[in-house]
Design a protein around this motif. Structure first.
Motif, PDB file in Angstrom:
ATOM      1  N   VAL A 112     -12.629   5.341  -7.842  1.00 42.19           N
ATOM      2  CA  VAL A 112     -11.640   5.932  -8.748  1.00 42.19           C
ATOM      3  C   VAL A 112     -11.129   4.904  -9.754  1.00 42.19           C
ATOM      4  O   VAL A 112     -10.995   5.199 -10.951  1.00 42.19           O
ATOM      5  CB  VAL A 112     -10.472   6.544  -7.938  1.00 42.19           C
ATOM      6  CG1 VAL A 112      -9.273   6.840  -8.838  1.00 42.19           C
ATOM      7  CG2 VAL A 112     -10.927   7.826  -7.264  1.00 42.19           C
ATOM      8  N   THR A 113     -10.864   3.692  -9.296  1.00 40.84           N
ATOM      9  CA  THR A 113     -10.368   2.676 -10.232  1.00 40.84           C
ATOM     10  C   THR A 113     -11.460   2.231 -11.199  1.00 40.84           C
ATOM     11  O   THR A 113     -11.175   1.951 -12.363  1.00 40.84           O
ATOM     12  CB  THR A 113      -9.800   1.464  -9.482  1.00 40.84           C
ATOM     13  OG1 THR A 113     -10.781   0.964  -8.563  1.00 40.84           O
ATOM     14  CG2 THR A 113      -8.555   1.848  -8.709  1.00 40.84           C
ATOM     15  N   ALA A 114     -12.706   2.202 -10.751  1.00 44.79           N
ATOM     16  CA  ALA A 114     -13.799   1.882 -11.673  1.00 44.79           C
ATOM     17  C   ALA A 114     -13.928   2.963 -12.745  1.00 44.79           C
ATOM     18  O   ALA A 114     -14.089   2.654 -13.934  1.00 44.79           O
ATOM     19  CB  ALA A 114     -15.112   1.744 -10.903  1.00 44.79           C
ATOM     20  N   TRP A 115     -13.870   4.223 -12.332  1.00 44.65           N
ATOM     21  CA  TRP A 115     -13.934   5.311 -13.327  1.00 44.65           C
ATOM     22  C   TRP A 115     -12.773   5.213 -14.317  1.00 44.65           C
ATOM     23  O   TRP A 115     -12.935   5.470 -15.504  1.00 44.65           O
ATOM     24  CB  TRP A 115     -13.915   6.661 -12.615  1.00 44.65           C
ATOM     25  CG  TRP A 115     -15.204   6.992 -11.932  1.00 44.65           C
ATOM     26  CD1 TRP A 115     -16.424   6.421 -12.149  1.00 44.65           C
ATOM     27  CD2 TRP A 115     -15.405   7.973 -10.904  1.00 44.65           C
ATOM     28  NE1 TRP A 115     -17.376   6.974 -11.320  1.00 44.65           N
ATOM     29  CE2 TRP A 115     -16.781   7.937 -10.555  1.00 44.65           C
ATOM     30  CE3 TRP A 115     -14.570   8.863 -10.247  1.00 44.65           C
ATOM     31  CZ2 TRP A 115     -17.327   8.767  -9.585  1.00 44.65           C
ATOM     32  CZ3 TRP A 115     -15.101   9.702  -9.275  1.00 44.65           C
ATOM     33  CH2 TRP A 115     -16.473   9.650  -8.951  1.00 44.65           C
TER      34      TRP A 115
ATOM     35  N   LEU B 298      -6.219   9.335   1.517  1.00 43.41           N
ATOM     36  CA  LEU B 298      -6.747   8.897   0.230  1.00 43.41           C
ATOM     37  C   LEU B 298      -5.631   8.444  -0.709  1.00 43.41           C
ATOM     38  O   LEU B 298      -5.766   7.427  -1.413  1.00 43.41           O
ATOM     39  CB  LEU B 298      -7.562  10.020  -0.413  1.00 43.41           C
ATOM     40  CG  LEU B 298      -8.818  10.443   0.352  1.00 43.41           C
ATOM     41  CD1 LEU B 298      -9.453  11.660  -0.307  1.00 43.41           C
ATOM     42  CD2 LEU B 298      -9.832   9.311   0.454  1.00 43.41           C
ATOM     43  N   GLU B 299      -4.537   9.171  -0.718  1.00 44.52           N
ATOM     44  CA  GLU B 299      -3.408   8.763  -1.563  1.00 44.52           C
ATOM     45  C   GLU B 299      -2.800   7.453  -1.051  1.00 44.52           C
ATOM     46  O   GLU B 299      -2.371   6.603  -1.843  1.00 44.52           O
ATOM     47  CB  GLU B 299      -2.365   9.876  -1.594  1.00 44.52           C
ATOM     48  CG  GLU B 299      -2.841  11.107  -2.363  1.00 44.52           C
ATOM     49  CD  GLU B 299      -1.829  12.229  -2.393  1.00 44.52           C
ATOM     50  OE1 GLU B 299      -1.851  13.006  -3.371  1.00 44.52           O
ATOM     51  OE2 GLU B 299      -1.016  12.341  -1.441  1.00 44.52           O
ATOM     52  N   LYS B 300      -2.802   7.272   0.257  1.00 45.06           N
ATOM     53  CA  LYS B 300      -2.284   6.028   0.826  1.00 45.06           C
ATOM     54  C   LYS B 300      -3.198   4.844   0.491  1.00 45.06           C
ATOM     55  O   LYS B 300      -2.717   3.733   0.231  1.00 45.06           O
ATOM     56  CB  LYS B 300      -2.119   6.170   2.342  1.00 45.06           C
ATOM     57  CG  LYS B 300      -1.455   4.995   3.023  1.00 45.06           C
ATOM     58  CD  LYS B 300      -0.048   4.746   2.498  1.00 45.06           C
ATOM     59  CE  LYS B 300       0.917   5.853   2.854  1.00 45.06           C
ATOM     60  NZ  LYS B 300       2.327   5.505   2.464  1.00 45.06           N
ATOM     61  N   LEU B 301      -4.512   5.066   0.494  1.00 41.60           N
ATOM     62  CA  LEU B 301      -5.439   3.998   0.103  1.00 41.60           C
ATOM     63  C   LEU B 301      -5.160   3.523  -1.321  1.00 41.60           C
ATOM     64  O   LEU B 301      -5.178   2.319  -1.612  1.00 41.60           O
ATOM     65  CB  LEU B 301      -6.884   4.484   0.220  1.00 41.60           C
ATOM     66  CG  LEU B 301      -7.462   4.632   1.628  1.00 41.60           C
ATOM     67  CD1 LEU B 301      -8.837   5.298   1.566  1.00 41.60           C
ATOM     68  CD2 LEU B 301      -7.563   3.279   2.328  1.00 41.60           C
ATOM     69  N   ILE B 302      -4.935   4.480  -2.224  1.00 40.66           N
ATOM     70  CA  ILE B 302      -4.610   4.118  -3.602  1.00 40.66           C
ATOM     71  C   ILE B 302      -3.297   3.347  -3.660  1.00 40.66           C
ATOM     72  O   ILE B 302      -3.186   2.306  -4.336  1.00 40.66           O
ATOM     73  CB  ILE B 302      -4.527   5.382  -4.476  1.00 40.66           C
ATOM     74  CG1 ILE B 302      -5.915   6.026  -4.626  1.00 40.66           C
ATOM     75  CG2 ILE B 302      -3.923   5.068  -5.837  1.00 40.66           C
ATOM     76  CD1 ILE B 302      -6.894   5.229  -5.453  1.00 40.66           C
ATOM     77  N   GLU B 303      -2.285   3.832  -2.939  1.00 36.69           N
ATOM     78  CA  GLU B 303      -0.978   3.181  -2.956  1.00 36.69           C
ATOM     79  C   GLU B 303      -1.050   1.762  -2.395  1.00 36.69           C
ATOM     80  O   GLU B 303      -0.486   0.822  -2.972  1.00 36.69           O
ATOM     81  CB  GLU B 303       0.019   4.008  -2.147  1.00 36.69           C
ATOM     82  CG  GLU B 303       1.407   3.382  -2.071  1.00 36.69           C
ATOM     83  CD  GLU B 303       2.342   4.173  -1.177  1.00 36.69           C
ATOM     84  OE1 GLU B 303       3.332   3.572  -0.687  1.00 36.69           O
ATOM     85  OE2 GLU B 303       2.098   5.369  -0.952  1.00 36.69           O
ATOM     86  N   LEU B 304      -1.746   1.588  -1.277  1.00 38.41           N
ATOM     87  CA  LEU B 304      -1.834   0.264  -0.660  1.00 38.41           C
ATOM     88  C   LEU B 304      -2.637  -0.700  -1.511  1.00 38.41           C
ATOM     89  O   LEU B 304      -2.375  -1.901  -1.524  1.00 38.41           O
ATOM     90  CB  LEU B 304      -2.458   0.388   0.734  1.00 38.41           C
ATOM     91  CG  LEU B 304      -1.603   1.101   1.785  1.00 38.41           C
ATOM     92  CD1 LEU B 304      -2.398   1.308   3.070  1.00 38.41           C
ATOM     93  CD2 LEU B 304      -0.330   0.324   2.069  1.00 38.41           C
ATOM     94  N   GLY B 305      -3.627  -0.177  -2.217  1.00 37.42           N
ATOM     95  CA  GLY B 305      -4.466  -1.050  -3.027  1.00 37.42           C
ATOM     96  C   GLY B 305      -3.867  -1.416  -4.364  1.00 37.42           C
ATOM     97  O   GLY B 305      -4.090  -2.532  -4.864  1.00 37.42           O
TER      98      GLY B 305
ATOM     99  N   TRP C 127       0.880   3.413  -9.335  1.00 36.47           N
ATOM    100  CA  TRP C 127      -0.394   3.495 -10.065  1.00 36.47           C
ATOM    101  C   TRP C 127      -0.944   4.913 -10.037  1.00 36.47           C
ATOM    102  O   TRP C 127      -0.969   5.565  -8.983  1.00 36.47           O
ATOM    103  CB  TRP C 127      -1.421   2.546  -9.453  1.00 36.47           C
ATOM    104  CG  TRP C 127      -2.690   2.446 -10.269  1.00 36.47           C
ATOM    105  CD1 TRP C 127      -2.940   1.561 -11.266  1.00 36.47           C
ATOM    106  CD2 TRP C 127      -3.857   3.260 -10.136  1.00 36.47           C
ATOM    107  NE1 TRP C 127      -4.199   1.765 -11.782  1.00 36.47           N
ATOM    108  CE2 TRP C 127      -4.792   2.805 -11.106  1.00 36.47           C
ATOM    109  CE3 TRP C 127      -4.227   4.324  -9.315  1.00 36.47           C
ATOM    110  CZ2 TRP C 127      -6.053   3.369 -11.269  1.00 36.47           C
ATOM    111  CZ3 TRP C 127      -5.474   4.900  -9.477  1.00 36.47           C
ATOM    112  CH2 TRP C 127      -6.370   4.428 -10.446  1.00 36.47           C
ATOM    113  N   GLN C 128      -1.385   5.388 -11.193  1.00 38.82           N
ATOM    114  CA  GLN C 128      -2.047   6.676 -11.307  1.00 38.82           C
ATOM    115  C   GLN C 128      -3.181   6.533 -12.320  1.00 38.82           C
ATOM    116  O   GLN C 128      -3.032   5.845 -13.336  1.00 38.82           O
ATOM    117  CB  GLN C 128      -1.075   7.765 -11.790  1.00 38.82           C
ATOM    118  CG  GLN C 128       0.021   8.125 -10.808  1.00 38.82           C
ATOM    119  CD  GLN C 128      -0.515   8.857  -9.598  1.00 38.82           C
ATOM    120  OE1 GLN C 128      -1.532   9.530  -9.663  1.00 38.82           O
ATOM    121  NE2 GLN C 128       0.187   8.697  -8.469  1.00 38.82           N
ATOM    122  N   PRO C 129      -4.322   7.182 -12.078  1.00 43.64           N
ATOM    123  CA  PRO C 129      -5.393   7.144 -13.080  1.00 43.64           C
ATOM    124  C   PRO C 129      -5.017   7.968 -14.309  1.00 43.64           C
ATOM    125  O   PRO C 129      -4.106   8.799 -14.258  1.00 43.64           O
ATOM    126  CB  PRO C 129      -6.582   7.758 -12.341  1.00 43.64           C
ATOM    127  CG  PRO C 129      -5.968   8.677 -11.333  1.00 43.64           C
ATOM    128  CD  PRO C 129      -4.693   8.009 -10.904  1.00 43.64           C
TER     129      PRO C 129
END
Length: 245
Positions: A73-76, A97-104, A109-111
């Motif tokens: 997602v971050t690469a896209w 999945l939302e927690k993975l984004i938050e922790l990372g 952060w939002q795309p």
């Protein structure tokens, strides 16, 4: 066109093969099935266009099936994606999945592209592809998927032994991808199919063809040898492209 592109066939800790994952294309719509930690690279190499994938379906949320989500997602995002992305998963899967984004990347952060969610196991029309789901017997909730398009059917097990519901889901599929973690039955290994189980599933479901993946690295040679003269059951081709005509 109904096509399956095999990105990975490896089990969780396979040292030489990417995590199990495929891209299913039905008349132009592209669905990524699973995105584990070691297959993110294959996703980005195979489809460099950040807008190519329309949706991602997660069979379940073990690391080898879901932990490539944040890097992809971050690469896209970095490569300029703007098209909305549909995620097919359970309520708990969405939380992970939302927690993975938050922790990372932090809580704010939002795309720059919209992410929509579809709650599995509710059926879905994705472009011209009709998707339906059934649970398997795994150590965490796992859903197999049946995809019908252009008069053909592709089914994908995710992880786990078959259940009556998944056998019914696979019924008369033109191509069934099924995990075969074990060569021989092993009561100490929970939630995975053996070669014997897979042959039983092929017979009971009356699928036209079965291809095995997610084979534990130490069992691959034995499974390969056992399938040398097997009709209707073979190995999923790592990196291959299969067309259902």
């Amino acid at each position: 066109m109904f096509e399956i592109q095999v990105l990975g066939t490896g089990a969780a800790n396979d040292p030489s093969l990417p995590n199990s994952s495929v891209i299913v294309t039905g008349n132009g719509t592209k669905l990524l099935i699973d995105c584990g930690y070691s297959v993110a690279r294959e996703v980005l190499l195979t489809l460099p266009d950040p807008n190519a994938i329309d949706a991602i379906f997660f069979t379940h949320h073990h690391p080898d099936h879901a932990w490539g989500f944040a890097p992809v997602v971050t690469a896209w995002q970095d490569y300029g994606r703007r098209k909305p992305l549909l995620i097919l998963t359970t309520r708990w899967g969405r939380f992970q999945l939302e927690k993975l984004i938050e922790l990372g990347f932090g809580p704010n952060w939002q795309p720059d592209f919209q992410i929509d969610w579809h709650l599995v196991p509710e059926p879905l029309m994705l472009g011209d592809m009709a998707l339906s789901f059934a649970p398997t017997d795994h150590t965490v909730p796992n859903h197999a998927v049946r995809i019908a398009c252009a008069g053909r059917v592709f089914a994908y097990s995710g992880d786990g032994r078959a259940t009556p519901q998944s056998i019914a889901l696979y019924r008369h599929a033109d191509l069934l991808f099924h995990e075969c973690h074990l060569f021989e039955d092993d009561a100490a290994v929970l939630g995975h199919a053996s070669l014997r189980h897979c042959r039983d599933i092929a017979r009971q479901s009356e699928c036209r063809e079965m291809m095995l993946y997610h084979i534990e690295a130490g069992a691959r040679a034995d499974v390969t040898l056992a399938l040398a003269h097997d009709r209707g059951v073979g190995l999923a081709p790592q990196g291959g492209v299969l067309r259902l005509l």
